[in-house]
Write an enzyme that holds these catalytic residues in place. Structure first.
Site, PDB file in Angstrom:
ATOM      1  CG  HIS A  92      -7.143  10.536  -1.549  1.00  9.25           C
ATOM      2  ND1 HIS A  92      -8.383  10.797  -2.048  1.00  9.25           N
ATOM      3  CD2 HIS A  92      -6.926   9.159  -1.318  1.00  9.25           C
ATOM      4  CE1 HIS A  92      -8.902   9.448  -2.210  1.00  9.25           C
ATOM      5  NE2 HIS A  92      -8.028   8.487  -2.125  1.00  9.25           N
ATOM      6  NE  ARG A 129      -2.816   0.089  -0.720  1.00 11.34           N
ATOM      7  CZ  ARG A 129      -3.910   0.527  -1.259  1.00 11.34           C
ATOM      8  NH1 ARG A 129      -4.906   0.751  -0.397  1.00 11.34           N
ATOM      9  NH2 ARG A 129      -3.949   0.786  -2.514  1.00 11.34           N
ATOM     10  CG  ASN A 158     -12.362   3.532  -9.323  1.00 10.81           C
ATOM     11  OD1 ASN A 158     -12.852   4.209  -9.933  1.00 10.81           O
ATOM     12  ND2 ASN A 158     -12.837   2.984  -8.342  1.00 10.81           N
ATOM     13  CG  ASP A 215      -6.535   8.018  -5.273  1.00 10.57           C
ATOM     14  OD1 ASP A 215      -6.264   7.112  -4.216  1.00 10.57           O
ATOM     15  OD2 ASP A 215      -7.120   7.545  -5.965  1.00 10.57           O
ATOM     16  CG  HIS A 270      -2.230  -1.812  -5.743  1.00 11.44           C
ATOM     17  ND1 HIS A 270      -3.097  -2.256  -4.688  1.00 11.44           N
ATOM     18  CD2 HIS A 270      -2.804  -0.666  -6.410  1.00 11.44           C
ATOM     19  CE1 HIS A 270      -4.148  -1.436  -4.733  1.00 11.44           C
ATOM     20  NE2 HIS A 270      -4.027  -0.905  -5.694  1.00 11.44           N
TER      21      HIS A 270
END
Ligand SMILES: [Zn+2]
Length: 451
Positions: free
Chosen positions: A75, A79, A295, A322, A326
């Site tokens: 996971h 990007r 999340n 995960d 960003h």
């Protein structure tokens, strides 16, 4: 000319020290540390040849280091294509190699979405070109992640990228009929649907875990039942159609119970937990620092305890990062506007050491299973070792990582290999440091630095 590498004094799975000879991409010889001089195998490799037909090998002093099979992350968000300002395949896989990973599964929520053979082949080729670790693209379940029509699952499976895992991660496949069809479709090639379990009607506007802390902070809550309802439904569906289901980033104690129940039924359900859900809790949200927004959200101490227990007893099969880079304009803003997600690749093993090894819940063989073998089996990675020990035996592909378990390092968000800096561990001192990583005999990291 064949390049030969001699790794001296390493402890596979923390056991007795060994000298390893790596040649032609595989483990060519294994001898007790220092004993190689007597047996001649290691000494011969280490000497090269006098006439120069065989070059002097690279000798890696691994005294005190633990060897683990190369880690596999089911996971990862790389990007690219679309948000190369936040991460690229090259920068993300550098971070992966530095974290001990040799395979990462790249999630499909790129721009364009990885919902066709063309896009998954593009990501796969970018991974090959970068060369830091194997990149296995995850295909979208639905076109454009819109949750309305199935994507070209068969075309992605038969593409050069040979996709076996499909996920709309970031979004839940909330339509039960679409989920059933996807599960049925992937049976033909023993694929797996990885579900981001979040009933969207129950989480509209949610900002953090639902409960007393959310009430105190005045933030809309993301209830555990939104995750658990989808897990229960999809376990029933996959049991019904006889397919393979994988649950992404399990975050609640109730989810662990449901997965235990589904496995007891004999259904083919697997699950992952993130490092951050093993360590961090919702109390951190009180700082309103968006680096802690993720999340599914950070939960309670009782949840982290249940997740650790579930990972230890195998109810949760594996750890997955995960890893969600960003750009600062998307993350360093007020809480409500910030994007959810955290970096994970460069710190995952350290967090597992802190939460699972130093607490006595997993030994090194257990870490090898939860971070390499189990995810490789779930994702259908070729050359998966049969058992935790076999990765360091003669004839095995030399795909491994060397870790200093005694090292302590302070995490500097500005010094990570990722293009983004949204690690939740900035300023923390974490145990363990990767010193070297090898992918089929080729070093991708040496002396803790990318090659
Ligand atoms: Zn997700």
């Amino acid at each position: 000319m064949t390049s030969v590498i001699v790794v001296r004094g390493v402890r596979p799975l923390g056991g007795d020290a060994r000298d390893l000879v790596i040649a032609d991409g595989t483990i060519a010889a294994v001898a007790p540390a220092g004993g190689g001089e007597r047996t001649g195998v290691v000494a011969e490799a280490a000497a090269g040849s006098a006439d120069g037909t065989r070059p002097a090998p690279l000798v890696v002093d691994a005294t005190g280091l633990v060897a683990l099979p190369g880690l596999v992350d089911l996971h990862t968000h790389l990007r690219e294509p679309g948000r190369e300002d936040a991460e690229t395949v090259d920068s993300g896989t550098r971070a992966a190699a530095l974290g001990g990973y040799t395979t990462v599964f790249a999630m499909a929520n790129t721009d364009p979405v990885a919902d066709t053979a063309g896009v998954v082949e593009q990501v796969w080729r970018l991974g090959q070109d970068a060369g830091h670790c194997d990149v296995r693209p995850v295909g979208a379940v639905t076109r454009g992640l819109a949750g309305e029509r199935l994507a070209e699952l068969g075309a992605m499976a038969s593409s050069a990228a040979a996709v076996r895992m499909f996920s709309d991660d970031g979004h839940c496949v909330s339509d039960a009929l679409l989920m059933r069809r996807a599960l049925e479709y992937v049976k033909a090639f023993d694929g797996v649907i990885a579900q981001h379990a979040e009933e969207p009607r129950l989480t509209a506007g949610a900002q953090m875990n639902e409960g007393a802390m959310a009430a105190r902070l005045g933030l809309p809550g993301w209830p555990a039942v939104a995750e658990e309802a989808i897990i229960a439904r999809d376990a029933l569906l996959t049991g019904h159609v006889g397919s393979r289901l994988h649950i992404c980033h399990v975050s609640t104690a109730g989810s662990v119970e449901l997965i235990r129940w589904a496995k007891a039924k004999g259904w083919r359900v697997t699950a992952e937990v993130t490092p951050h859900h093993l360590l961090l809790t919702e109390e951190l949200v009180a700082s309103y620092d968006p680096v802690y927004k993720v999340n599914p959200p950070l939960r309670t101490e009782a949840d982290t305890e249940a997740l650790r227990a579930g990972l230890a007893d195998g109810t949760i099969d594996c750890v997955a990062t995960d890893h969600a880079p960003h750009a600062s304009e998307d993350k360093e803003t007020e809480w409500a506007a910030a994007r959810p997600g955290m970096l994970g690749l460069e710190t995952a093993l350290s967090i597992v050491i802190q939460t699972m090894v130093e607490t006595g819940r997993l030994d090194w063989a257990g870490v090898a299973d939860r971070m390499a073998l189990a995810p490789a089996r779930i994702g259908a990675v070729a050359d998966t070792p049969r058992d935790p020990a076999s990765f360091a035996q003669v004839g095995a592909p030399a795909t491994l990582t060397l870790l200093d378990p005694e090292a302590r390092r302070v995490i500097d968000p500005l010094a990570v290999a990722s293009r983004s800096s949204n690690t939740p561990y900035g300023g923390r001192t974490l145990p363990g440091a990767i010193r070297a990583t090898f992918l089929r005999g080729r070093p991708t990291v040496l002396d803790g630095k990318i090659i």
